[in-house]
Design an enzyme around this catalytic site. Sequence first.
Site, PDB file in Angstrom:
ATOM      1  N   CYS A  16       0.839  -1.193   0.000  1.00 48.93           N
ATOM      2  CA  CYS A  16       0.000   0.000   0.000  1.00 48.93           C
ATOM      3  C   CYS A  16       0.876   1.245   0.000  1.00 48.93           C
ATOM      4  CB  CYS A  16      -0.946   0.000   1.212  1.00 48.93           C
ATOM      5  SG  CYS A  16      -0.048   0.050   2.776  1.00 48.93           S
ATOM      6  N   CYS A  19       3.527   1.692   2.723  1.00 51.86           N
ATOM      7  CA  CYS A  19       4.829   1.058   2.481  1.00 51.86           C
ATOM      8  C   CYS A  19       5.726   2.018   1.699  1.00 51.86           C
ATOM      9  CB  CYS A  19       4.666  -0.240   1.686  1.00 51.86           C
ATOM     10  SG  CYS A  19       3.648  -1.478   2.497  1.00 51.86           S
ATOM     11  N   CYS A  83      46.591 -12.579 -14.786  1.00 55.48           N
ATOM     12  CA  CYS A  83      46.953 -12.782 -13.377  1.00 55.48           C
ATOM     13  C   CYS A  83      45.900 -12.148 -12.476  1.00 55.48           C
ATOM     14  CB  CYS A  83      48.329 -12.197 -13.083  1.00 55.48           C
ATOM     15  SG  CYS A  83      48.388 -10.396 -13.220  1.00 55.48           S
ATOM     16  N   CYS A  86      44.733  -8.551 -12.921  1.00 48.61           N
ATOM     17  CA  CYS A  86      43.721  -8.310 -13.967  1.00 48.61           C
ATOM     18  C   CYS A  86      42.314  -8.484 -13.402  1.00 48.61           C
ATOM     19  CB  CYS A  86      43.919  -9.279 -15.137  1.00 48.61           C
ATOM     20  SG  CYS A  86      45.532  -9.196 -15.924  1.00 48.61           S
ATOM     21  N   ASP A 495      17.577 -32.611  12.551  1.00 50.08           N
ATOM     22  CA  ASP A 495      16.140 -32.781  12.704  1.00 50.08           C
ATOM     23  C   ASP A 495      15.869 -34.284  12.722  1.00 50.08           C
ATOM     24  OD1 ASP A 495      13.307 -32.081  12.573  1.00 50.08           O
ATOM     25  OD2 ASP A 495      13.409 -32.861  10.534  1.00 50.08           O
ATOM     26  N   ASP A 689      15.012 -31.202   6.467  1.00 47.61           N
ATOM     27  CA  ASP A 689      14.414 -31.500   5.156  1.00 47.61           C
ATOM     28  C   ASP A 689      13.036 -30.885   4.956  1.00 47.61           C
ATOM     29  OD1 ASP A 689      13.058 -33.099   7.009  1.00 47.61           O
ATOM     30  OD2 ASP A 689      12.603 -34.624   5.492  1.00 47.61           O
ATOM     31  N   ASP A 693      11.826 -26.538   8.820  1.00 44.62           N
ATOM     32  CA  ASP A 693      13.257 -26.464   9.138  1.00 44.62           C
ATOM     33  C   ASP A 693      13.918 -25.234   8.515  1.00 44.62           C
ATOM     34  OD1 ASP A 693      13.281 -28.904  10.549  1.00 44.62           O
ATOM     35  OD2 ASP A 693      13.444 -30.028   8.674  1.00 44.62           O
TER      36      ASP A 693
END
Length: 794
Positions: A16, A19, A83, A86, A495, A689, A693
């Site tokens: 809105c 913000c 090198c 560069c 976990d 997983d 988590d």
Amino acid sequence: MNEQKKTTFNITGMTCTACANRIEKNLNKMDDVEANVNATTEKATITYNPSSTTPTDLSNTIEKTGYGVLNDKVDLEVTGMTCAACSNRIEKVLNRTDGVDEANVNLTTENATIIYNPNSTSVETLIKKIQKLGYDAQLKKEADEKQSHKALELKHKLTKLVISAILALPLLLTMFVHLFNMHLPSILMNPWFQFILATPIQFIIGWQFYVGAYKNLRNGSANMDVLVALGTSAAYFYSLYEMVKWLNNTNYTPHLYFETSAVLITLILFGKYLEARAKSQTTNALSELLNLQAKEARVLRNNEEQMVPLSEVIEGDYLIIKPGEKIPVDGKILKGKTSIDESMLTGESIPVEKTQSDYVIGSTMNKNGIITIEATKVGKDTALASIIKVVEEAQGSKAPIQRLADIISGYFVPIVVGIAILTFIIWITLVRQGQFEPALVAAIAVLVIACPCALGLATPTSIMVGTGKAAENGILFKGGEHIERTHQIDTVVLDKTGTITHGTPVVTDFDGDNETLQLLASAEKASEHPLAEAIVNYARSEQVNLLEVDDFEAVPGHGIKATIAGKSLLVGNRKFLEEYHVDIDRSELQLSQFEQLGKTAMLIAINQQLRGTIAVADTVKDSTNKAIQQLHDLNIEVVMLTGDNQRTAEAIASQVGIDTVIAQVLPEEKASKVESLQANNKTVAMVGDGVNDAPALVQADIGIAIGTGTEVAIEAADVTILGGDLLLVPKAITASKSTIRNIRQNLFWAFGYNVAGIPIAALGLLAPWVAGAAMALSSVSVVTNALRLKRMKL
């Protein structure tokens, strides 16, 4: 007064005008900034003073306010770098360019990864910036096209080296005359003969050094080309001066150093060729991943089977895969039944049975049975393409350990030139007063022994080989900073469900009547929890008919409550039922027995009366015990994080050898538990997983996602282990330790070589050609040491 600049940012997350006002207010608080934020177009138009504010500062302010800045990312192939000086020069210029948020230039991969604001700059502008510095850049090619280009480039380097070696060989023989007083054909010592051989090496084959030196000096920087051009030119033009003196007086014996410049250039070309050849081997892991892809696909179009190139397969195509063929793209089985070898992705050698509605992954192998699939992900969206992208990005990233080498490389060449000038002055005024030649020889030796290349290659080459080797073993590091951070881990948090265990629990015990089971399974059908699925499957195996649920509510970490056929149902742990004043005393002993066996036990109440208990167990993965033992061997503490009660959690922990248990943790509490471990000065890796988590994976020093888990978890993690094998966790830590040890060896050699070599050369203890050989081989030694990681045992 500096001229004001104007830029535009695309902003995400605004809902809105409030913000927009908030962002605008924070931007306008900055010095010399005037901002206008439009919530409708989601854009911020900003005028700022570049002397006090950068686009990155503006972007950071927007992000700190709680919103996102939509930037683009581009990968460019940069050619002409010789090198670290560069790559550092290009990186600095790009990072100072308006609209560039971050630029990372990798000498080893010859890649520039740039995050930029498309409203402030463009890819064309970025390429022109690089070209203006004297290098060339273009959009990154496809991997196979790039390999072909690299092969041609290597062939070109070899051709130049061979021609240079043929011309330099007779001149090399003249060194033996000087060193060992050998008698060789007199033509070898003829100034005209040496001049004819040395000139094409100096100005045709060695022209690349002059071009590189000119472009760098023109832009106010210096690289290895400057050192080579100065050193070889000094030897060549002094020899030319001596030759002119000989022409004017044939009795004069000239002191020629044509062999020095010619042999130097040849040795440097030899080193560059070996370096390029060794660097090409660092990409083998990526090549092997690319080779896993099918080249063609059998597509069903107009009811006819057609073999088409993989690039022509589009989403929605129907594909037919016969036994023994690779599955070309990710897809869903429409017809047929087969077993699929998914070892390339999961590391699991046992084929997986697949049937209608199951999903298959591109580049896996169809073992038996003909199947028809619908292409769901093609091209860059496939699982293998995602893996290749992660490996490419990791190989092209820069680890923090490289920072010191980068800083030194930026000042390296000017310092070396200064030392060479000082060496010349000291020799001609103090060591050999008035003698030009020894002073010149010592100065040339200083110029050519210094090697900024070794410094520049020390870290990225090891990162490239290390991440590639890890990828071969199913471990994907998302960047160099993560492979560096992982070796510091002293605590691994696991976990439980889906990580320590298979994540597919089954009902082991049920104490209750048919009505209780019917109501329980009917309610659990509305839940997405793995335990719920186990209960529903158990009820179906008992041929229980399920009822419609009138009302359902899941209370995370506690249980569920539902209304079915006018009856109130409560299912959950002790605390949950006690909150509703259910008497659970008669089931306490049974609950304790279940929990001691590591089972998850739940109480069931109907209309506030206890009606039974049910126990569900999730079997531990075969690899869990061995993985935890290997973590202990690495002196790492292992912590289990679970929503289970303490007794159940401790039973599983004792089963697998886990040190510490943190039980009864709600999903939203996982991140705070990780944070509390970090507060005790622990460096924590979180392995998980699930979606729940993700916050903990982000909070941890290193987040490790199980590849069989959710995309949210994988996206949040720093490392992904393909498949569900926990043994890959200690392997990831071992890969990190080996890679960092290799980087430290490289940096020690690169720093030590220059610190020792330059003073030795300044003291006149090295002939220029010996110094040149040492310089050429220093880079090769760094790359060769990095290649040892290909033999790392994981």
